[in-house]
Design a protein around this motif. Structure first.
Motif, mmCIF file in Angstrom:
data_model
loop_
_atom_site.group_PDB
_atom_site.id
_atom_site.type_symbol
_atom_site.label_atom_id
_atom_site.label_comp_id
_atom_site.label_asym_id
_atom_site.label_seq_id
_atom_site.Cartn_x
_atom_site.Cartn_y
_atom_site.Cartn_z
ATOM 1 N N ARG A 186 7.349 -51.186 -15.378
ATOM 2 C CA ARG A 186 8.085 -52.442 -15.490
ATOM 3 C C ARG A 186 9.556 -52.195 -15.197
ATOM 4 N NH1 ARG A 186 4.550 -52.672 -20.022
ATOM 5 N NH2 ARG A 186 2.944 -54.271 -19.733
ATOM 6 N N ASP A 187 10.128 -53.087 -14.433
ATOM 7 C CA ASP A 187 11.535 -52.986 -14.073
ATOM 8 C C ASP A 187 12.376 -53.540 -15.222
ATOM 9 O OD1 ASP A 187 13.967 -52.844 -12.788
ATOM 10 O OD2 ASP A 187 13.652 -54.688 -11.651
ATOM 11 N N GLN A 188 13.169 -52.672 -15.854
ATOM 12 C CA GLN A 188 13.961 -53.100 -17.002
ATOM 13 C C GLN A 188 14.944 -54.198 -16.623
ATOM 14 O OE1 GLN A 188 13.578 -52.028 -20.318
ATOM 15 N NE2 GLN A 188 14.881 -53.827 -20.616
ATOM 16 N N ALA A 189 15.487 -54.141 -15.406
ATOM 17 C CA ALA A 189 16.429 -55.178 -14.975
ATOM 18 C C ALA A 189 15.744 -56.545 -14.928
ATOM 19 C CB ALA A 189 17.016 -54.826 -13.611
ATOM 20 N N SER A 190 14.488 -56.576 -14.473
ATOM 21 C CA SER A 190 13.750 -57.841 -14.427
ATOM 22 C C SER A 190 13.452 -58.347 -15.828
ATOM 23 C CB SER A 190 12.445 -57.666 -13.646
ATOM 24 O OG SER A 190 12.705 -57.334 -12.304
ATOM 25 N N ILE A 191 13.081 -57.420 -16.723
ATOM 26 C CA ILE A 191 12.819 -57.814 -18.108
ATOM 27 C C ILE A 191 14.081 -58.379 -18.742
ATOM 28 C CG2 ILE A 191 12.225 -56.946 -20.404
ATOM 29 C CD1 ILE A 191 10.400 -54.909 -19.035
ATOM 30 N N ASP A 192 15.214 -57.715 -18.498
ATOM 31 C CA ASP A 192 16.487 -58.203 -19.041
ATOM 32 C C ASP A 192 16.811 -59.588 -18.496
ATOM 33 O OD1 ASP A 192 16.792 -55.895 -20.487
ATOM 34 O OD2 ASP A 192 18.212 -54.963 -19.104
ATOM 35 N N HIS A 193 16.556 -59.783 -17.203
ATOM 36 C CA HIS A 193 16.840 -61.083 -16.578
ATOM 37 C C HIS A 193 16.006 -62.183 -17.228
ATOM 38 C CE1 HIS A 193 17.783 -64.070 -13.556
ATOM 39 N NE2 HIS A 193 16.512 -64.174 -13.217
ATOM 40 N N MET A 194 14.707 -61.932 -17.410
ATOM 41 C CA MET A 194 13.833 -62.939 -18.009
ATOM 42 C C MET A 194 14.179 -63.178 -19.475
ATOM 43 S SD MET A 194 10.100 -62.279 -16.241
ATOM 44 C CE MET A 194 10.043 -60.502 -16.524
ATOM 45 N N ILE A 215 20.655 -58.537 -28.936
ATOM 46 C CA ILE A 215 19.856 -58.367 -27.713
ATOM 47 C C ILE A 215 20.722 -58.598 -26.486
ATOM 48 C CG2 ILE A 215 17.971 -59.356 -26.359
ATOM 49 C CD1 ILE A 215 16.540 -59.933 -29.011
ATOM 50 N N ARG A 216 21.547 -59.639 -26.535
ATOM 51 C CA ARG A 216 22.441 -59.913 -25.403
ATOM 52 C C ARG A 216 23.405 -58.746 -25.165
ATOM 53 N NH1 ARG A 216 22.528 -65.185 -23.552
ATOM 54 N NH2 ARG A 216 21.596 -66.780 -24.904
ATOM 55 N N ARG A 217 23.941 -58.197 -26.244
ATOM 56 C CA ARG A 217 24.886 -57.081 -26.093
ATOM 57 C C ARG A 217 24.197 -55.857 -25.494
ATOM 58 N NH1 ARG A 217 26.754 -59.095 -31.150
ATOM 59 N NH2 ARG A 217 25.514 -57.539 -32.281
ATOM 60 N N GLU A 218 22.969 -55.598 -25.922
ATOM 61 C CA GLU A 218 22.225 -54.464 -25.364
ATOM 62 C C GLU A 218 21.983 -54.655 -23.869
ATOM 63 O OE1 GLU A 218 18.656 -54.127 -27.584
ATOM 64 O OE2 GLU A 218 19.651 -53.540 -29.459
ATOM 65 N N ILE A 219 21.651 -55.882 -23.478
ATOM 66 C CA ILE A 219 21.400 -56.167 -22.066
ATOM 67 C C ILE A 219 22.683 -56.011 -21.257
ATOM 68 C CG2 ILE A 219 20.816 -58.017 -20.438
ATOM 69 C CD1 ILE A 219 18.776 -59.006 -22.506
ATOM 70 N N GLU A 220 23.785 -56.519 -21.792
ATOM 71 C CA GLU A 220 25.063 -56.381 -21.089
ATOM 72 C C GLU A 220 25.445 -54.913 -20.939
ATOM 73 O OE1 GLU A 220 26.886 -58.589 -19.488
ATOM 74 O OE2 GLU A 220 25.253 -59.987 -19.918
ATOM 75 N N ARG A 222 23.352 -52.373 -20.710
ATOM 76 C CA ARG A 222 22.498 -51.785 -19.674
ATOM 77 C C ARG A 222 22.955 -52.216 -18.288
ATOM 78 N NH1 ARG A 222 18.231 -52.467 -23.546
ATOM 79 N NH2 ARG A 222 17.732 -54.554 -22.767
ATOM 80 N N ARG A 223 23.345 -53.481 -18.155
ATOM 81 C CA ARG A 223 23.829 -53.960 -16.857
ATOM 82 C C ARG A 223 25.106 -53.229 -16.449
ATOM 83 N NH1 ARG A 223 22.957 -60.550 -17.517
ATOM 84 N NH2 ARG A 223 20.742 -60.580 -16.893
ATOM 85 N N ALA A 224 25.991 -53.036 -17.414
ATOM 86 C CA ALA A 224 27.236 -52.327 -17.118
ATOM 87 C C ALA A 224 26.957 -50.892 -16.702
ATOM 88 C CB ALA A 224 28.155 -52.365 -18.339
#
Length: 228
Positions: A186-194, A215-220, A222-224
Motif C-alpha cells: 500500500r502506498d502510504q502517500a495514497s493512504i494519507d491523501h484518502m 493524525i493530521r500532524r503525523e501526515i504533514e 510524513r509529507r514534509a
C-alpha cells in the motif's frame, strides 16, 4: 429483514440504463421505509461530472435523475441511503451537499486499539475457539493492517490449529500466521491523501476521531519528509 440486491443499472441498449434506474427508484419508493446501501459510491450514478465520458450523455442523464430523486423531501425519514467509498473526492459535489448527504463519518485505517477490537470481533464472528487471552501484542505488531488483513491472519491461524489437531487457536498459531502473512503493498502517500479527504469531508466534530489533529500532524510530517 428483507434484503433486495439490485443488478448493475447500466445496460448495453439505448435507454436501458435510464429505465433500469427508474425501476430501481420506483422499487425504493415502494419498499419505504427502507435502507439503501451503495457500495463504492464514487462509481455510482456516472461518477463525477468532471471526469468526462463518451456515453452519449447517459451518465449525465442518470446523474441528474439521481440528484432529483435523492433531493426529494418526501423521502426524508423514509429512505436512508448509506454510501461507502475510499475516494469521497470522486463523488459529485452535488451529491455530497447537505440535503442529499447529511452525515459523513470518516472511517480511517485502524489504530492499535481498533486492531485489537477487530481481532476480538473476527474471532466471535467466525466462532473460532481461541485460547488467546489478550490480542494486544498482536494488535501492536500489525500497524498498517486493514480489517480484512486481520481476518485473513486469524482464519489462517485457525487452519494452522486444525492442521495440528488443536482444539483452539493459541498465541503460537497466530504468531505463525502473522509470520507467514505478506501484507498487500500500500502506498502510504495514497493512504494519507484518502485520510485527509475523509477528515475534511466530515461536518460533525462529534464524528471525528478524538486524535484527528494528531493524525493530521503525523501526515504533514510524513509529507514534509517525502519532499525534503
Amino acid at each position: 429483514m428483507l434484503c433486495v440486491r439490485f443488478r448493475p443499472l447500466r445496460g448495453m441498449y439505448v435507454g436501458q440504463s435510464e429505465r433500469n434506474q427508474e425501476k430501481a427508484f420506483a422499487a425504493i419508493r415502494a419498499l419505504a421505509p427502507v435502507v439503501v446501501i451503495v457500495d463504492e459510491s464514487d462509481q455510482a450514478e456516472g461518477g463525477n461530472r468532471d471526469s468526462g465520458g463518451g456515453d452519449s450523455g447517459v451518465a449525465e442523464r442518470m446523474r441528474a435523475s439521481s440528484f432529483n430523486f435523492w433531493a426529494d423531501n418526501a423521502l426524508r425519514g423514509r429512505v436512508l441511503r448509506i454510501d461507502s467509498t475510499n475516494r469521497v473526492d470522486l463523488i459529485d459535489s452535488a451529491m455530497r451537499r447537505s440535503g442529499r448527504t447529511d452525515i459523513k463519518i470518516p472511517i480511517l485505517m485502524p489504530d492499535e486499539v481498533a486492531r485489537k477490537q477487530i481481532f476480538e470481533v473476527v474471532a466471535r464472528k467466525h466462532k473460532l475457539a481461541s485460547a488467546i487471552s489478550d490480542f494486544t501484542p498482536f494488535a501492536r505488531r500489525t500497524p498498517g493492517f486493514t480489517g480484512s488483513d486481520i481476518e485473513l491472519a486469524l482464519t489462517t491461524a485457525y487452519r494452522f490449529a486444525l492442521r495440528e489437531g488443536a482444539t483452539a487457536v493459541t498465541d503460537a498459531h497466530l504468531t505463525a500466521a502473522l509470520d507467514d502473512f505478506i501484507p498487500e503493498s500500500r502506498d502510504q502517500a495514497s493512504i494519507d491523501h484518502m485520510t485527509v479527504l475523509a477528515l475534511d469531508e466530515c461536518r460533525n466534530r462529534r464524528l471525528l476521531p478524538g486524535n484527528a489533529e494528531a493524525i493530521r500532524r503525523e501526515i504533514e510530517a510524513r509529507r514534509a519528509a517525502r519532499t525534503a
